[in-house]
Design a protein around this motif. Structure first.
Motif, PDB file in Angstrom:
ATOM      1  N   PRO A  25       0.825  -1.215   0.000  1.00  0.00           N
ATOM      2  CA  PRO A  25       0.000   0.000   0.000  1.00  0.00           C
ATOM      3  C   PRO A  25       0.851   1.253   0.000  1.00  0.00           C
ATOM      4  N   ALA A  26       0.236   2.354  -0.376  1.00  0.00           N
ATOM      5  CA  ALA A  26       0.966   3.618  -0.419  1.00  0.00           C
ATOM      6  C   ALA A  26       1.461   3.993   0.959  1.00  0.00           C
ATOM      7  N   ASN A  27       2.628   4.599   0.985  1.00  0.00           N
ATOM      8  CA  ASN A  27       3.226   5.067   2.231  1.00  0.00           C
ATOM      9  C   ASN A  27       3.591   6.521   2.052  1.00  0.00           C
ATOM     10  N   THR A  28       2.920   7.398   2.764  1.00  0.00           N
ATOM     11  CA  THR A  28       3.162   8.830   2.575  1.00  0.00           C
ATOM     12  C   THR A  28       4.496   9.268   3.113  1.00  0.00           C
ATOM     13  N   ASP A  29       5.208   8.354   3.798  1.00  0.00           N
ATOM     14  CA  ASP A  29       6.519   8.719   4.339  1.00  0.00           C
ATOM     15  C   ASP A  29       7.648   8.328   3.411  1.00  0.00           C
ATOM     16  N   THR A 204      11.016  -5.227  -8.094  1.00  0.00           N
ATOM     17  CA  THR A 204       9.791  -5.865  -7.639  1.00  0.00           C
ATOM     18  C   THR A 204       9.680  -5.713  -6.129  1.00  0.00           C
ATOM     19  N   CYS A 205       8.628  -6.321  -5.559  1.00  0.00           N
ATOM     20  CA  CYS A 205       8.421  -6.273  -4.107  1.00  0.00           C
ATOM     21  C   CYS A 205       9.151  -7.414  -3.424  1.00  0.00           C
ATOM     22  N   ASP A 206       9.367  -7.260  -2.130  1.00  0.00           N
ATOM     23  CA  ASP A 206       9.999  -8.301  -1.329  1.00  0.00           C
ATOM     24  C   ASP A 206       9.630  -8.050   0.133  1.00  0.00           C
ATOM     25  N   GLY A 207       9.920  -9.029   0.965  1.00  0.00           N
ATOM     26  CA  GLY A 207       9.723  -8.851   2.397  1.00  0.00           C
ATOM     27  C   GLY A 207       8.266  -8.797   2.811  1.00  0.00           C
ATOM     28  N   TYR A 208       7.470  -9.776   2.374  1.00  0.00           N
ATOM     29  CA  TYR A 208       6.058  -9.769   2.764  1.00  0.00           C
ATOM     30  C   TYR A 208       5.919  -9.937   4.269  1.00  0.00           C
ATOM     31  N   ASN A 209       5.107  -9.087   4.855  1.00  0.00           N
ATOM     32  CA  ASN A 209       4.882  -9.095   6.297  1.00  0.00           C
ATOM     33  C   ASN A 209       3.457  -9.575   6.564  1.00  0.00           C
ATOM     34  N   PRO A 210       3.278 -10.831   7.011  1.00  0.00           N
ATOM     35  CA  PRO A 210       1.923 -11.350   7.216  1.00  0.00           C
ATOM     36  C   PRO A 210       1.153 -10.609   8.296  1.00  0.00           C
ATOM     37  N   ALA A 211       1.861  -9.963   9.202  1.00  0.00           N
ATOM     38  CA  ALA A 211       1.181  -9.229  10.269  1.00  0.00           C
ATOM     39  C   ALA A 211       0.465  -8.001   9.748  1.00  0.00           C
ATOM     40  N   THR A 212       1.014  -7.395   8.694  1.00  0.00           N
ATOM     41  CA  THR A 212       0.428  -6.175   8.143  1.00  0.00           C
ATOM     42  C   THR A 212      -0.215  -6.398   6.778  1.00  0.00           C
ATOM     43  N   GLY A 213       0.106  -7.516   6.135  1.00  0.00           N
ATOM     44  CA  GLY A 213      -0.390  -7.742   4.779  1.00  0.00           C
ATOM     45  C   GLY A 213       0.303  -6.883   3.753  1.00  0.00           C
ATOM     46  N   GLU A 214       1.488  -6.359   4.076  1.00  0.00           N
ATOM     47  CA  GLU A 214       2.223  -5.478   3.176  1.00  0.00           C
ATOM     48  C   GLU A 214       3.601  -6.050   2.859  1.00  0.00           C
ATOM     49  N   PHE A 215       4.185  -5.523   1.804  1.00  0.00           N
ATOM     50  CA  PHE A 215       5.576  -5.819   1.482  1.00  0.00           C
ATOM     51  C   PHE A 215       6.426  -4.664   1.995  1.00  0.00           C
ATOM     52  N   ASP A 216       7.389  -4.987   2.833  1.00  0.00           N
ATOM     53  CA  ASP A 216       8.192  -3.942   3.460  1.00  0.00           C
ATOM     54  C   ASP A 216       9.401  -3.530   2.639  1.00  0.00           C
ATOM     55  N   ASP A 217       9.756  -4.334   1.640  1.00  0.00           N
ATOM     56  CA  ASP A 217      11.010  -4.110   0.919  1.00  0.00           C
ATOM     57  C   ASP A 217      10.801  -4.116  -0.590  1.00  0.00           C
ATOM     58  N   ASN A 218      11.842  -3.727  -1.284  1.00  0.00           N
ATOM     59  CA  ASN A 218      11.944  -3.894  -2.736  1.00  0.00           C
ATOM     60  C   ASN A 218      13.190  -4.710  -3.046  1.00  0.00           C
ATOM     61  N   TYR A 219      13.134  -5.454  -4.144  1.00  0.00           N
ATOM     62  CA  TYR A 219      14.316  -6.182  -4.615  1.00  0.00           C
ATOM     63  C   TYR A 219      14.666  -5.631  -5.986  1.00  0.00           C
ATOM     64  N   VAL A 220      15.958  -5.315  -6.168  1.00  0.00           N
ATOM     65  CA  VAL A 220      16.419  -4.669  -7.400  1.00  0.00           C
ATOM     66  C   VAL A 220      17.526  -5.495  -8.043  1.00  0.00           C
ATOM     67  N   ILE A 221      17.394  -5.744  -9.321  1.00  0.00           N
ATOM     68  CA  ILE A 221      18.453  -6.373 -10.118  1.00  0.00           C
ATOM     69  C   ILE A 221      19.145  -5.296 -10.936  1.00  0.00           C
ATOM     70  N   TYR A 222      20.493  -5.312 -10.889  1.00  0.00           N
ATOM     71  CA  TYR A 222      21.327  -4.409 -11.676  1.00  0.00           C
ATOM     72  C   TYR A 222      21.973  -5.209 -12.801  1.00  0.00           C
ATOM     73  N   ALA A 223      21.916  -4.679 -14.025  1.00  0.00           N
ATOM     74  CA  ALA A 223      22.529  -5.366 -15.154  1.00  0.00           C
ATOM     75  C   ALA A 223      23.145  -4.357 -16.108  1.00  0.00           C
ATOM     76  N   LYS A 224      24.203  -4.786 -16.820  1.00  0.00           N
ATOM     77  CA  LYS A 224      24.900  -3.922 -17.773  1.00  0.00           C
ATOM     78  C   LYS A 224      24.786  -4.464 -19.184  1.00  0.00           C
ATOM     79  N   LEU A 225      24.738  -3.558 -20.153  1.00  0.00           N
ATOM     80  CA  LEU A 225      24.671  -3.936 -21.561  1.00  0.00           C
ATOM     81  C   LEU A 225      25.940  -4.652 -21.981  1.00  0.00           C
TER      82      LEU A 225
END
Length: 227
Positions: A25-29, A204-225
């Motif tokens: 969900p949106a986080n205003t912070d 993408t999203c990561d770190g699903y928190n079952p207590a809140t029903g939210e994803f607390d993190d993001n996962y990022v892949i870095y790649a070079k041409l």
């Protein structure tokens, strides 16, 4: 087990009000982000009272031979992406071209029940151009299915990512890093800042928190041409 919760991605992106989407969900912070182009830097000249003394005069050294200007990595001309393929995790996806909502948040792929394709943020460089091209994908899908980017964490350094483009060329990237970030401390400049060559960012999203029903993190892949 992955949750079927759907929502907005939440990593802050470039441009102040621009927010990268996430499955939480949106986080205003969400912290503000830097502009896509690296901001100009300037160093104030020291005042006379604090300026260091000049160095002692030394004998002049022979002038070195002129060196050619630093060569930047080769890149491709701009052309919109069409499809994304990640063979090592068996991903093939058409690419949506999404921009911004009126509130400055990034538009995200809409899941109508069969999962959503990945999307390219059309305010970032096209894949193969100089700079980081940004692509987003959900980690889950409606009905308990997995999302297009559910297996990003399985990618290893050297794995290849191919993007076909509207001009018929295929930009091939090699993964060199994967990182998990809390949405409360997302490193916007590190992810979206300018690069000397052509790069790709898959988020993408990561770190699903079952207590809140939210994803607390993001996962990022870095790649070079590479081709």
């Amino acid at each position: 087990m992955k949750s079927t919760y759907r929502g907005r991605l939440l990593a802050s992106a470039v441009g102040g009000l621009l927010l990268l989407t996430s499955c939480a969900p949106a986080n205003t912070d969400t912290p503000a982000a830097p502009a896509m182009s690296a901001p100009p830097t300037s160093t104030a000249a020291p005042s006379p009272s604090t300026a260091p003394p000049p160095p002692p005069v030394m004998p002049a050294a022979p002038s070195p031979a002129a060196t050619p200007a630093e060569q930047l990595p080769a890149v491709l001309p701009g052309s919109a992406p069409v499809t994304l393929a990640i063979p090592s995790i068996r991903v093939t996806s058409q690419l949506l071209h999404l921009g911004l909502e009126e509130n400055g948040s990034l538009q995200v792929p809409q899941d109508t029940g069969n999962g959503a394709p990945a999307s390219w943020y059309n305010g970032s460089p096209t894949p193969g151009e100089r700079g980081p091209s940004v692509m987003l994908g959900h980690v889950n899908a409606l009905g308990g299915h997995t999302g297009v980017f559910a297996d990003l964490q399985k990618l290893q350094n050297g794995d290849q990512i191919s993007v076909t483009r509207a001009d018929g060329a295929t930009a091939v990237f090699a993964v060199y890093r994967g990182a998990k970030y809390s949405k409360n401390s997302f490193p916007t400049l590190e992810v979206y800042g300018n690069t000397s060559g052509s790069e790709l960012r898959l988020i993408t999203c990561d770190g699903y928190n079952p207590a809140t029903g939210e994803f607390d993190d993001n996962y990022v892949i870095y790649a070079k041409l590479i081709a």
